[in-house]
Design a protein around this motif. Structure first.
Motif: not given
Length: 198
Positions: A143-172
């Motif tokens: 479970r991962l809470n990254l809300a309100e962290n001033n995330i831009g497009i590069p950070g969002l892309k990194a999150i998306i890629q990590t979540v897509m590769d990691n089937i264990l993340i159940v809440r984001l």
């Protein structure tokens, strides 16, 4: 009552039973005696787990303090206090990307933390990169809470890629993105597809 042909097989038969483990046979015992023995055994396991957790927490605190010393940063008490918890809760502590890097290095081997609550920490894209680098190496965080962290497009892309590769993340939670007008629709669609397919 309880008859056991192997240490893991349990069959409740009557009020009094003989416990057989392997080739040895114990005297008859009542259900209440077995229940008492079982609860004592579970408590001893819990005490052992608590000792292991505290020992690991001490090692992780030392590792974090050494990493801070190398980086010439002062260790933050809010991070030091989290190593024994199952939720690494830094919500609103404003740790910033530098201390997130040091915490992420420390969390690589932590098997007790299963949730990162990092909301409202001004991590920015740099801090998010440290979190996304951590996740493939720590299979216990689900479970991962990254809300309100001033995330831009590069950070969002990194999150998306990590979540897509990691089937264990159940809440984001990534609410409060910085550039909501410029969000890459393709990345958002990939994220939605991943969550809908679970």
């Amino acid at each position: 009552m309880f008859t056991s042909r192997t240490p893991s097989t349990r069959d409740f038969v009557s009020e009094s039973t003989t416990i057989t483990i392997g080739d040895s046979t114990a005297d008859s015992m009542t259900k209440s005696q077995f229940t008492l023995m079982d609860s004592v055994y579970r408590r001893l396991q819990q005490v052992d787990d608590d000792r292991s957790r505290k020992a690991l927490a001490r090692k992780l605190k030392d590792k974090y303090e050494r990493a801070c010393k190398v980086a010439k940063k002062y260790p933050l008490k809010c991070i030091l206090d989290q190593f024994e918890n199952t939720t690494f809760d830094l919500a609103g502590k404003r740790v910033g990307p530098e201390h997130m890097k040091l915490a992420a290095i420390t969390l690589l081997k932590n098997e007790y933390v299963n949730e990162l609550d990092l909301r409202d920490n001004s991590l920015g894209d740099e801090g998010i990169f440290y979190v996304t680098d951590l996740l493939p190496h720590n299979i216990y965080i689900t479970r991962l809470n990254l809300a309100e962290n001033n995330i831009g497009i590069p950070g969002l892309k990194a999150i998306i890629q990590t979540v897509m590769d990691n089937i264990l993340i159940v809440r984001l939670d990534i609410s409060g993105l910085r550039d909501t007008q410029q969000l890459n629709l393709k990345c958002t669609k990939c994220l939605l597809l991943k969550w809908n397919n679970q």
